[in-house]
Design a protein around this motif. Structure first.
Motif: not given
Length: 148
Positions: A22-26, A64-67, A71-75
């Motif tokens: 989450i931190a990385f993608l954010r 909600a974070i994925a949306e 990204v897809p939740v699977s990531s």
């Protein structure tokens, strides 16, 4: 006789892995913890707890974070790349890497992009030479270059 109270659920290595992704993608999306928190309707402290793995992320919140991050939740559950490799997502965790990539991406002129890439590669070679104790190559370059 009273039943013993259930122990609070402990976070696991998976929770920590999800949090770090989450931190990385954010960060890769250029979002602050506050901006993500606002989009989710939680405090930025809650986002911090998710990212550090101190709190588990529920399924609905993870969706909600994925949306929000696109990204897809699977990531959030993909295996970590080898930390010793010098490619892919592990490189983007280096301080300033995402900002450098964003700035590079904003350069429209192809020749300027090639020049910037050449400059960065030269700086990397000089840094490696200095770390290895070799004489600084840039002294000759600096002496030959006109003052800017």
């Amino acid at each position: 006789m009273a039943k013993p109270s259930p122990k609070p659920k402990q976070t696991t290595a998976i929770d920590h892995g999800v949090g770090s992704r989450i931190a990385f993608l954010r960060a890769a999306n250029g979002l602050s913890q506050s901006a993500l928190a606002s989009a989710l309707g939680v405090s930025f402290q809650q986002v911090q707890k998710y990212e550090t793995g101190k709190n588990r992320v529920g399924a609905g919140r993870l969706q909600a974070i994925a949306e929000r991050l696109g990204v897809p939740v699977s990531s959030f559950f993909e295996p970590e790349p080898e930390s010793t490799t010098e490619n892919g997502p592990s490189l983007l965790r280096v301080s300033g890497a995402v900002e450098l990539l964003r700035a590079y991406n904003q350069i429209a002129d192809d020749q300027m992009r090639r020049d910037v890439l050449s400059l960065v590669k030269s700086a990397a070679r000089i840094g490696q030479s200095r770390a290895a104790g070799a004489p600084a190559e840039q002294d000759a370059v600096r002496d030959a270059a006109p003052n800017a």
